[in-house]
Motif scaffolding. Structure first.
Motif, PDB file in Angstrom:
ATOM      1  N   ALA A  25       0.839  -1.198   0.000  1.00 56.29           N
ATOM      2  CA  ALA A  25       0.000   0.000   0.000  1.00 56.29           C
ATOM      3  C   ALA A  25       0.867   1.238   0.000  1.00 56.29           C
ATOM      4  CB  ALA A  25      -0.930   0.016   1.202  1.00 56.29           C
ATOM      5  N   SER A  26       0.367   2.296  -0.664  1.00 56.41           N
ATOM      6  CA  SER A  26       0.973   3.623  -0.572  1.00 56.41           C
ATOM      7  C   SER A  26       0.141   4.415   0.437  1.00 56.41           C
ATOM      8  CB  SER A  26       0.951   4.303  -1.942  1.00 56.41           C
ATOM      9  OG  SER A  26      -0.389   4.558  -2.355  1.00 56.41           O
ATOM     10  N   SER A  27       0.343   5.711   0.480  1.00 57.98           N
ATOM     11  CA  SER A  27      -0.398   6.523   1.441  1.00 57.98           C
ATOM     12  C   SER A  27      -1.891   6.529   1.155  1.00 57.98           C
ATOM     13  CB  SER A  27       0.130   7.958   1.437  1.00 57.98           C
ATOM     14  OG  SER A  27      -0.035   8.540   0.144  1.00 57.98           O
ATOM     15  N   ASP A  28      -2.272   6.419  -0.125  1.00 62.10           N
ATOM     16  CA  ASP A  28      -3.696   6.546  -0.455  1.00 62.10           C
ATOM     17  C   ASP A  28      -4.222   5.440  -1.361  1.00 62.10           C
ATOM     18  OD1 ASP A  28      -2.287   7.315  -2.680  1.00 62.10           O
ATOM     19  OD2 ASP A  28      -3.409   9.165  -3.036  1.00 62.10           O
ATOM     20  N   HIS A  29      -3.431   4.381  -1.641  1.00 59.71           N
ATOM     21  CA  HIS A  29      -3.917   3.290  -2.478  1.00 59.71           C
ATOM     22  C   HIS A  29      -3.441   1.941  -1.932  1.00 59.71           C
ATOM     23  CE1 HIS A  29      -4.902   6.442  -5.409  1.00 59.71           C
ATOM     24  NE2 HIS A  29      -5.708   5.548  -5.953  1.00 59.71           N
ATOM     25  N   LEU A  30      -4.258   0.931  -2.164  1.00 61.47           N
ATOM     26  CA  LEU A  30      -3.965  -0.437  -1.738  1.00 61.47           C
ATOM     27  C   LEU A  30      -3.842  -1.316  -2.986  1.00 61.47           C
ATOM     28  CD1 LEU A  30      -3.828  -2.372   0.805  1.00 61.47           C
ATOM     29  CD2 LEU A  30      -6.245  -2.861   0.327  1.00 61.47           C
ATOM     30  N   LEU A  31      -2.778  -2.093  -3.044  1.00 64.39           N
ATOM     31  CA  LEU A  31      -2.554  -2.986  -4.176  1.00 64.39           C
ATOM     32  C   LEU A  31      -2.936  -4.411  -3.763  1.00 64.39           C
ATOM     33  CD1 LEU A  31      -1.465  -3.234  -7.076  1.00 64.39           C
ATOM     34  CD2 LEU A  31       0.809  -3.640  -6.091  1.00 64.39           C
ATOM     35  N   VAL A  32      -3.909  -4.975  -4.487  1.00 65.72           N
ATOM     36  CA  VAL A  32      -4.414  -6.317  -4.194  1.00 65.72           C
ATOM     37  C   VAL A  32      -4.244  -7.184  -5.442  1.00 65.72           C
ATOM     38  CG1 VAL A  32      -6.441  -7.686  -3.559  1.00 65.72           C
ATOM     39  CG2 VAL A  32      -6.075  -5.438  -2.508  1.00 65.72           C
ATOM     40  N   ASP A  33      -3.681  -8.376  -5.273  1.00 68.85           N
ATOM     41  CA  ASP A  33      -3.510  -9.326  -6.372  1.00 68.85           C
ATOM     42  C   ASP A  33      -4.830 -10.085  -6.566  1.00 68.85           C
ATOM     43  OD1 ASP A  33      -2.844 -11.266  -8.191  1.00 68.85           O
ATOM     44  OD2 ASP A  33      -1.192 -12.109  -7.017  1.00 68.85           O
ATOM     45  N   ALA A  34      -5.490  -9.836  -7.716  1.00 73.45           N
ATOM     46  CA  ALA A  34      -6.755 -10.510  -8.051  1.00 73.45           C
ATOM     47  C   ALA A  34      -6.570 -11.408  -9.273  1.00 73.45           C
ATOM     48  CB  ALA A  34      -7.850  -9.475  -8.295  1.00 73.45           C
ATOM     49  N   GLY A  35      -5.352 -11.852  -9.508  1.00 73.99           N
ATOM     50  CA  GLY A  35      -5.050 -12.595 -10.715  1.00 73.99           C
ATOM     51  C   GLY A  35      -5.826 -13.886 -10.869  1.00 73.99           C
ATOM     52  N   GLU A  36      -6.220 -14.513  -9.756  1.00 73.96           N
ATOM     53  CA  GLU A  36      -6.926 -15.786  -9.817  1.00 73.96           C
ATOM     54  C   GLU A  36      -8.426 -15.633 -10.044  1.00 73.96           C
ATOM     55  OE1 GLU A  36      -6.109 -18.219  -6.472  1.00 73.96           O
ATOM     56  OE2 GLU A  36      -3.926 -17.876  -6.535  1.00 73.96           O
ATOM     57  N   THR A  37      -8.913 -14.390 -10.114  1.00 76.32           N
ATOM     58  CA  THR A  37     -10.364 -14.177 -10.185  1.00 76.32           C
ATOM     59  C   THR A  37     -10.848 -13.803 -11.579  1.00 76.32           C
ATOM     60  OG1 THR A  37     -10.224 -11.814  -9.617  1.00 76.32           O
ATOM     61  CG2 THR A  37     -10.345 -13.398  -7.784  1.00 76.32           C
ATOM     62  N   GLY A  38      -9.954 -13.770 -12.551  1.00 72.18           N
ATOM     63  CA  GLY A  38     -10.356 -13.395 -13.903  1.00 72.18           C
ATOM     64  C   GLY A  38     -10.848 -11.956 -13.942  1.00 72.18           C
ATOM     65  N   ASP A  39     -12.004 -11.746 -14.574  1.00 73.63           N
ATOM     66  CA  ASP A  39     -12.550 -10.391 -14.658  1.00 73.63           C
ATOM     67  C   ASP A  39     -13.708 -10.195 -13.685  1.00 73.63           C
ATOM     68  OD1 ASP A  39     -14.418 -12.001 -15.820  1.00 73.63           O
ATOM     69  OD2 ASP A  39     -14.586 -10.853 -17.697  1.00 73.63           O
ATOM     70  N   GLU A  40     -13.729 -10.966 -12.597  1.00 78.66           N
ATOM     71  CA  GLU A  40     -14.834 -10.888 -11.636  1.00 78.66           C
ATOM     72  C   GLU A  40     -14.877  -9.540 -10.926  1.00 78.66           C
ATOM     73  OE1 GLU A  40     -16.199 -13.255  -7.594  1.00 78.66           O
ATOM     74  OE2 GLU A  40     -15.069 -14.319  -9.157  1.00 78.66           O
ATOM     75  N   TYR A  41     -13.711  -8.976 -10.619  1.00 78.66           N
ATOM     76  CA  TYR A  41     -13.643  -7.678  -9.952  1.00 78.66           C
ATOM     77  C   TYR A  41     -13.376  -6.603 -10.998  1.00 78.66           C
ATOM     78  CZ  TYR A  41     -13.493 -10.251  -5.569  1.00 78.66           C
ATOM     79  OH  TYR A  41     -13.801 -11.080  -4.511  1.00 78.66           O
ATOM     80  N   ARG A  42     -14.240  -5.605 -11.026  1.00 78.12           N
ATOM     81  CA  ARG A  42     -14.149  -4.563 -12.052  1.00 78.12           C
ATOM     82  C   ARG A  42     -14.059  -3.180 -11.421  1.00 78.12           C
ATOM     83  NH1 ARG A  42     -15.597  -6.063 -17.232  1.00 78.12           N
ATOM     84  NH2 ARG A  42     -16.279  -8.227 -17.485  1.00 78.12           N
ATOM     85  N   LEU A  43     -13.727  -2.206 -12.244  1.00 78.27           N
ATOM     86  CA  LEU A  43     -13.648  -0.818 -11.803  1.00 78.27           C
ATOM     87  C   LEU A  43     -14.982  -0.391 -11.205  1.00 78.27           C
ATOM     88  CD1 LEU A  43     -11.837   1.745 -11.825  1.00 78.27           C
ATOM     89  CD2 LEU A  43     -12.940   2.363 -13.989  1.00 78.27           C
ATOM     90  N   GLY A  44     -14.924   0.198 -10.003  1.00 82.35           N
ATOM     91  CA  GLY A  44     -16.136   0.656  -9.339  1.00 82.35           C
ATOM     92  C   GLY A  44     -16.753  -0.365  -8.414  1.00 82.35           C
ATOM     93  N   GLY A  45     -16.190  -1.596  -8.369  1.00 84.11           N
ATOM     94  CA  GLY A  45     -16.720  -2.639  -7.505  1.00 84.11           C
ATOM     95  C   GLY A  45     -16.198  -2.514  -6.082  1.00 84.11           C
ATOM     96  N   THR A  46     -16.515  -3.487  -5.256  1.00 81.48           N
ATOM     97  CA  THR A  46     -16.083  -3.485  -3.858  1.00 81.48           C
ATOM     98  C   THR A  46     -15.402  -4.793  -3.515  1.00 81.48           C
ATOM     99  OG1 THR A  46     -18.203  -4.373  -3.070  1.00 81.48           O
ATOM    100  CG2 THR A  46     -17.982  -1.965  -3.171  1.00 81.48           C
ATOM    101  N   VAL A  47     -14.569  -4.759  -2.480  1.00 83.92           N
ATOM    102  CA  VAL A  47     -13.904  -5.942  -1.943  1.00 83.92           C
ATOM    103  C   VAL A  47     -14.127  -5.943  -0.441  1.00 83.92           C
ATOM    104  CG1 VAL A  47     -11.698  -7.119  -1.584  1.00 83.92           C
ATOM    105  CG2 VAL A  47     -12.153  -5.959  -3.760  1.00 83.92           C
ATOM    106  N   ASP A  48     -14.489  -7.100   0.121  1.00 82.92           N
ATOM    107  CA  ASP A  48     -14.739  -7.217   1.559  1.00 82.92           C
ATOM    108  C   ASP A  48     -13.507  -7.775   2.265  1.00 82.92           C
ATOM    109  OD1 ASP A  48     -17.370  -6.333   1.309  1.00 82.92           O
ATOM    110  OD2 ASP A  48     -18.094  -8.351   0.852  1.00 82.92           O
ATOM    111  N   PHE A  49     -13.218  -7.226   3.459  1.00 81.50           N
ATOM    112  CA  PHE A  49     -12.079  -7.662   4.267  1.00 81.50           C
ATOM    113  C   PHE A  49     -12.529  -7.926   5.698  1.00 81.50           C
ATOM    114  CE2 PHE A  49     -10.360  -4.828   1.017  1.00 81.50           C
ATOM    115  CZ  PHE A  49      -9.221  -5.485   0.572  1.00 81.50           C
ATOM    116  N   THR A  50     -11.822  -8.808   6.385  1.00 80.81           N
ATOM    117  CA  THR A  50     -11.830  -8.787   7.844  1.00 80.81           C
ATOM    118  C   THR A  50     -10.621  -7.944   8.262  1.00 80.81           C
ATOM    119  OG1 THR A  50     -10.493 -10.801   7.997  1.00 80.81           O
ATOM    120  CG2 THR A  50     -12.900 -11.057   8.010  1.00 80.81           C
ATOM    121  N   ILE A  51     -10.717  -7.335   9.453  1.00 82.28           N
ATOM    122  CA  ILE A  51      -9.634  -6.445   9.878  1.00 82.28           C
ATOM    123  C   ILE A  51      -9.265  -6.719  11.325  1.00 82.28           C
ATOM    124  CG2 ILE A  51     -10.208  -4.615   8.245  1.00 82.28           C
ATOM    125  CD1 ILE A  51     -11.671  -3.142  10.406  1.00 82.28           C
TER     126      ILE A  51
END
Length: 311
Positions: A25-51
């Motif tokens: 992550a940078s100060s304002d962006h998070l980099l997530v590897d979604a390579g195994e999901t094909g095109d399931e995640y698109r621009l404007g979508g959401t990702v759920d996390f536990t924290i």
């Protein structure tokens, strides 16, 4: 993703989807590897996390992270019946029905019935109607054991005495889950007493300064935490008189049409509403054109799920 170290600790994030991996992550962006999901995640979508705790602490204290409070109560049943109950003054329910309440309710899946016509074994959502303001009437909130409710009270007066009186005979809401919204008349002594008993006060001045949209998440969190739902009360004397067709100067400066409906829509989205009361309701002879009755009908519909944009 548009969240970074300024908002959250990336080391404390675990994607719900096991195919995703947090890389950096940078100060304002998070980099997530979604390579195994094909095109399931698109621009404007959401990702759920536990924290973890550290990430939660940073998110909750960051002014750049929007918070949406989801409270753990079951929503009211669809196709429920709203039971109209006149308190003290008769004819108020009939006046609302004459100006379209049944039609407004049927449009969102609710039936309407007056109390005298309700079967004893019918489960209903009570709608109490009174010509008095909230501090001058007895609204029987939470009269059954184990049904503690919070309360969101839209009223001009911020007096603790009515709440204490109701609590003393088990007719009132949980005080620490009670919020007074839109108060115009409250002394320093009233504010001190409200604070002592854990009652949240949101004045009309705060609504003017910050806006209803910014304040309602705080109102809902205070009223709904740890109870079985909330009672919602609206006094009509909190509404700007021009909305109701009253143009004299003594009725100016209340909530606008959209402020009232926006607050009702926020409440509806939680599914917390268990009962409703409307105070300072005008009888038919004081509301010959039905301006107030029509407004009340629409406000109740907003509380129970009607939206500006229909699905």
């Amino acid at each position: 993703m548009s969240i970074g170290r300024e908002d959250i600790s990336p080391e404390g994030l675990t994607p719900i989807d096991p195919r995703l991996k947090v890389i950096s992550a940078s100060s304002d962006h998070l980099l997530v590897d979604a390579g195994e999901t094909g095109d399931e995640y698109r621009l404007g979508g959401t990702v759920d996390f536990t924290i973890d705790y550290g990430a939660l602490l940073m998110a909750m204290t960051s002014p750049y992270v929007e918070k949406r409070y989801v409270l753990g109560t079951e929503p009211i049943d669809a196709n429920a019946t709203v039971e109209l109950i006149d308190l003290e003054t008769t004819g108020l329910a009939s006046h609302l029905l004459d100006h379209g309440l049944r039609e407004d309710m049927s449009g969102i899946g609710f039936d309407c019935i007056q109390a005298e016509n309700a079967a004893a074994d019918l489960t209903t959502l009570p709608l109490w109607l009174t010509a008095e303001a909230w501090q001058n009437t007895r609204i029987p909130i939470a009269t059954e054991p184990g049904t503690d409710l919070g309360a969101i009270i839209f009223a001009s007066h911020g007096d603790i005495e009515q709440l204490l009186s109701s609590a003393a005979d088990l007719h009132g809401p949980s005080l620490e889950n009670t919020v007074l919204v839109g108060v115009k008349n409250a002394t320093v002594d009233h504010k001190r007493a409200l604070d002592e008993y854990g009652v949240l006060l949101v004045t009309i001045d705060e609504i003017d300064r910050h806006g209803m949209a910014a304040l309602m998440p705080r109102v809902l969190a205070a009223a709904g935490q740890g109870v079985n739902g909330v009672h919602v009360h609206f006094d009509m004397d909190i509404i700007d008189g021009r909305v109701l067709g009253v143009d004299d100067t003594t009725h100016l400066g209340g909530l606008t049409f959209r402020e009232a409906h926006l607050a009702a829509e926020f409440i509806s989205e939680t599914g917390l509403t268990r009962s409703i009361s409307i105070g300072s309701v005008a009888a038919a002879d004081s509301d010959p054109l039905g301006r107030q009755a029509t407004f009340v009908d629409g406000l109740v519909a907003s509380l129970l799920g009607r939206k500006v944009v229909k699905a």
